[in-house]
Scaffold this motif. Structure first.
Motif, PDB file in Angstrom:
ATOM      1  N   VAL A   1       0.848  -1.195   0.000  1.00 27.79           N
ATOM      2  CA  VAL A   1       0.000   0.000   0.000  1.00 27.79           C
ATOM      3  C   VAL A   1       0.886   1.247   0.000  1.00 27.79           C
ATOM      4  CG1 VAL A   1      -1.804   1.280   1.233  1.00 27.79           C
ATOM      5  CG2 VAL A   1      -1.752  -1.212   1.367  1.00 27.79           C
ATOM      6  N   LEU A   2       0.545   2.203  -0.864  1.00 29.90           N
ATOM      7  CA  LEU A   2       1.134   3.536  -0.780  1.00 29.90           C
ATOM      8  C   LEU A   2       0.166   4.383   0.025  1.00 29.90           C
ATOM      9  CD1 LEU A   2       2.402   4.269  -4.410  1.00 29.90           C
ATOM     10  CD2 LEU A   2       3.726   3.521  -2.421  1.00 29.90           C
ATOM     11  N   VAL A   3       0.672   5.055   1.058  1.00 29.29           N
ATOM     12  CA  VAL A   3      -0.164   5.896   1.914  1.00 29.29           C
ATOM     13  C   VAL A   3       0.386   7.313   1.880  1.00 29.29           C
ATOM     14  CG1 VAL A   3      -1.073   6.264   4.231  1.00 29.29           C
ATOM     15  CG2 VAL A   3      -0.565   3.944   3.469  1.00 29.29           C
ATOM     16  N   ALA A   4      -0.530   8.269   1.701  1.00 30.05           N
ATOM     17  CA  ALA A   4      -0.156   9.681   1.759  1.00 30.05           C
ATOM     18  C   ALA A   4      -1.316  10.441   2.400  1.00 30.05           C
ATOM     19  CB  ALA A   4       0.125  10.221   0.357  1.00 30.05           C
ATOM     20  N   MET A   5      -1.027  11.642   2.849  1.00 28.08           N
ATOM     21  CA  MET A   5      -2.067  12.490   3.437  1.00 28.08           C
ATOM     22  C   MET A   5      -2.190  13.747   2.591  1.00 28.08           C
ATOM     23  SD  MET A   5      -1.546  11.766   7.485  1.00 28.08           S
ATOM     24  CE  MET A   5      -3.226  12.266   7.885  1.00 28.08           C
ATOM     25  N   PHE A   6      -3.416  14.262   2.477  1.00 28.99           N
ATOM     26  CA  PHE A   6      -3.710  15.364   1.577  1.00 28.99           C
ATOM     27  C   PHE A   6      -4.998  16.052   2.018  1.00 28.99           C
ATOM     28  CE2 PHE A   6      -6.996  12.671   0.327  1.00 28.99           C
ATOM     29  CZ  PHE A   6      -7.775  13.229  -0.672  1.00 28.99           C
ATOM     30  N   TYR A   7      -5.441  17.043   1.268  1.00 25.62           N
ATOM     31  CA  TYR A   7      -6.791  17.577   1.414  1.00 25.62           C
ATOM     32  C   TYR A   7      -7.257  18.037   0.035  1.00 25.62           C
ATOM     33  CZ  TYR A   7      -4.726  22.308   1.841  1.00 25.62           C
ATOM     34  OH  TYR A   7      -4.042  23.470   1.638  1.00 25.62           O
ATOM     35  N   THR A   8      -8.546  17.904  -0.224  1.00 23.45           N
ATOM     36  CA  THR A   8      -9.064  18.069  -1.583  1.00 23.45           C
ATOM     37  C   THR A   8      -8.996  19.496  -2.112  1.00 23.45           C
ATOM     38  OG1 THR A   8     -11.361  18.350  -0.852  1.00 23.45           O
ATOM     39  CG2 THR A   8     -10.635  16.101  -1.332  1.00 23.45           C
ATOM     40  N   SER A   9      -9.040  20.508  -1.247  1.00 20.65           N
ATOM     41  CA  SER A   9      -9.012  21.882  -1.738  1.00 20.65           C
ATOM     42  C   SER A   9      -7.593  22.424  -1.912  1.00 20.65           C
ATOM     43  CB  SER A   9      -9.825  22.808  -0.819  1.00 20.65           C
ATOM     44  OG  SER A   9      -9.266  22.809   0.481  1.00 20.65           O
TER      45      SER A   9
END
Length: 189
Positions: A53-61
């Motif tokens: 699994v590749l895991v990253a954190m983000f936010y859509t805006s």
């Protein structure tokens, strides 16, 4: 004969269940958080078990690093052969559960043409966001304008949830050592 068969099946089931039930001590899959994906489906990290699994954190805006991270992961994904690609799962968890509802996650998945069979854009509550970020080594803080200042790590987990590699290169495909680790994980039996 039926008693022998019963004993055999009990032994077979317990032998098969024991190794699968145990997670390594350093597995991220021990985190007891519930997530919800772009389809509104609830899941736990442990449900990702079985494939890298590749895991990253983000936010859509996000207008800056997050779209570049998604594009970089897509480029890395395209560089894999079809068999490797089919073994890969990608999880992106939002920093912004207050705004990144199911509709926002689905819109991003659709607009970026993400393959829903491999990509999960997810949300969870703020406490779980902080916990996951800490475990992944992702640093972030909310800004006055509602955006987030954050690092852009992409983490590779093995099929049991252990960290194999990390990269901060914008575009996971641009880090040769990371790509070598990714291919090795996908080619492992």
């Amino acid at each position: 004969m039926s008693r022998i068969m019963t004993v055999f099946f009990v032994l077979l089931l317990s032998a098969a269940a024991t190794p699968e039930a145990e997670l390594p001590g350093d597995s991220l899959y021990h985190l007891q958080a519930t997530f919800s994906d772009q389809g509104g489906h609830p899941f736990t990290l442990a449900e990702l078990r079985g494939k890298p699994v590749l895991v990253a954190m983000f936010y859509t805006s996000c207008q800056y690093i997050c779209p570049l991270m998604i594009e970089g992961i897509q480029q890395a994904e395209k560089s894999l052969d079809p068999e490797q690609r089919n073994r890969l799962q990608i999880l992106m968890v939002s920093f912004d559960p207050a705004h990144d509802d199911t509709a926002a996650l689905a819109h991003t998945a659709n607009s970026k043409h993400l393959d829903r069979s491999r990509w999960r854009l997810a949300r969870t509550d703020e406490g779980n966001v902080r916990q996951l970020a800490a475990v992944l080594g992702v640093r972030y803080r909310e800004l006055a304008d509602g955006g987030f200042n954050h690092t852009g790590e992409v983490t590779l987990l093995d099929p049991h949830g252990r960290v194999l590699a990390r990269t901060e290169a914008i575009g996971a495909g641009k880090d040769a050592a990371f790509m070598t680790a990714l291919r090795a994980a996908l080619d492992a039996p």
